[in-house]
Design a protein around this motif. Sequence first.
Motif, PDB file in Angstrom:
ATOM      1  N   UNK A   1       0.944  -1.107  -0.038  1.00 49.16           N
ATOM      2  CA  UNK A   1       0.081   0.141   0.026  1.00 49.16           C
ATOM      3  C   UNK A   1       0.718   1.305   0.046  1.00 49.16           C
ATOM      4  N   UNK A   2       1.959   1.242   0.758  1.00 49.55           N
ATOM      5  CA  UNK A   2       2.829   2.276   0.696  1.00 49.55           C
ATOM      6  C   UNK A   2       3.490   2.535  -0.764  1.00 49.55           C
ATOM      7  N   UNK A   3       3.783   1.608  -1.555  1.00 52.66           N
ATOM      8  CA  UNK A   3       4.495   1.462  -2.681  1.00 52.66           C
ATOM      9  C   UNK A   3       3.270   2.162  -3.668  1.00 52.66           C
ATOM     10  N   UNK A   4       2.078   1.879  -3.406  1.00 55.51           N
ATOM     11  CA  UNK A   4       0.971   2.358  -4.132  1.00 55.51           C
ATOM     12  C   UNK A   4       0.497   3.691  -3.962  1.00 55.51           C
ATOM     13  N   UNK A   5       1.252   4.361  -2.985  1.00 57.43           N
ATOM     14  CA  UNK A   5       0.626   5.556  -2.344  1.00 57.43           C
ATOM     15  C   UNK A   5      -0.630   5.696  -1.981  1.00 57.43           C
ATOM     16  N   UNK A   6      -1.421   4.637  -1.385  1.00 59.35           N
ATOM     17  CA  UNK A   6      -2.735   4.748  -0.985  1.00 59.35           C
ATOM     18  C   UNK A   6      -2.950   4.805   0.318  1.00 59.35           C
ATOM     19  N   UNK A   7      -2.034   5.046   1.360  1.00 55.33           N
ATOM     20  CA  UNK A   7      -2.134   5.249   2.745  1.00 55.33           C
ATOM     21  C   UNK A   7      -2.114   6.737   3.145  1.00 55.33           C
ATOM     22  N   UNK A   8      -2.651   6.839   4.322  1.00 54.14           N
ATOM     23  CA  UNK A   8      -2.617   8.384   4.903  1.00 54.14           C
ATOM     24  C   UNK A   8      -3.685   9.016   4.394  1.00 54.14           C
ATOM     25  N   UNK A   9      -3.661  10.234   4.709  1.00 51.37           N
ATOM     26  CA  UNK A   9      -4.834  11.234   4.330  1.00 51.37           C
ATOM     27  C   UNK A   9      -4.315  11.961   2.735  1.00 51.37           C
ATOM     28  N   UNK A  10      -5.210  10.976   1.786  1.00 52.33           N
ATOM     29  CA  UNK A  10      -4.847  11.313   0.369  1.00 52.33           C
ATOM     30  C   UNK A  10      -5.841  12.369  -0.050  1.00 52.33           C
ATOM     31  N   UNK A  11      -5.068  13.247  -0.834  1.00 49.59           N
ATOM     32  CA  UNK A  11      -5.810  14.248  -1.480  1.00 49.59           C
ATOM     33  C   UNK A  11      -6.991  13.557  -2.321  1.00 49.59           C
TER      34      UNK A  11
END
Length: 404
Positions: free
Chosen positions: A389-399
């Motif tokens: 998920x980190x590699x995909x960039x789909x973690x945290x507070x996403x714009x």
Amino acid sequence: MDDKRDLLILGGGLVGMTLALTAARRGVSSHIVDRADPADLTAEGFDGRASAISTASWNLFTNIGLADRLEPLGCDIASIAVTDQMKPGFLDFTPEPHEGTLGRMFANRDLRLALFEAASEEPLIAWHSKSEITERRRDEHGVSATLGDGRKLHGNLMIAAEGRGSPTRDEAGIVIAKWIYSHRAIIAGLVHEKPHNNVAWEIFYEAGPFALLPMLDLPDGSHRSALVWTVGEDDASGTLKLSNRAFLAEVTKRIGNIFGEVTSVGPRSSYPLGFHHTAKIVDHRLALIGDAAHGIHPIAGQGLNLGLRDVGALVDVLADGMRLGLEPGDAQLLDKYERWRGLDAFSVALATDGLTRIFGIPGKTASAVRRLGMAGIQRTPILKTFFMDEARGVTGDMPDLLKA
């Protein structure tokens, strides 16, 4: 009469141009200034680099209307293999079929062409290429940049997007923490016998990571991968001067038979590796994005994606504020952008720096400990899912712009 626009973007690289186009899609106008000639930037052979575009970054390109232009040019990353010197105990990050890919690989030239073509068609973007800036000004009434030919461009908010050596950032006196790794990344394209099966390889050696990234096959069916080889600064010149035959022999020594015979190598280039992170990413009527704010090691392929997350967050903040009647240079909006992006960018920067240092510790004991740790992650699904998920960039507070 002066043409005042919402944004004055200084730097028209991949991140700066994506910002201009993303802002335009939300009704925000911009001047974008760059010293380079677009014809040079998109010429064959100008830049052999390729970029891994994460799932979140691909969502951004989709949301701003670039997906149709880019879709045929990207190579899916179906899985990532991580290994310490090709020894047992490797990591295999392969998502379930319903989860999609881990990202896509694109030649930087193809990304530039798509962005430049879209920007040239957008009336909310005034593009000033081949332009030197002689003066930058920021005051209570707005911002301006004077060009070498005497023209003066005006806006409400100045954006520093010039990359690691940003003169706008330095002129603003923003404190920056930085260090060099005494390494260089050697970039080249490889043609090889066996298909890569959409696998990205990250092979760690004491001198630094050796990455093999899947690219689309050539028209004649030849299989291709992009090489990012980290070598010591003292070894870089000699490695670049190797004959093609000797260079391919060194590559083969490091990857074994995973691709079969490596038959040819394209033009080679290199660039120095370092780390930097600014103490803040905003100032009075100024916002920093991309490498102007944070430069990281390419070990995890997150540099461009980090900049695109800056783009998504900044445009979300500005567009929402403008709907409420605030102008783009409003201090409240800039503060919100900094709070949103500051921690995430710093966390990614520290993580990549930590990985670089951990995998650079020499010796058999250190290698054994690393491989034991990787074997533990391999057997722990929840950890593997976290890293994917980190590699995909789909973690945290996403714009919102980075969401599907």
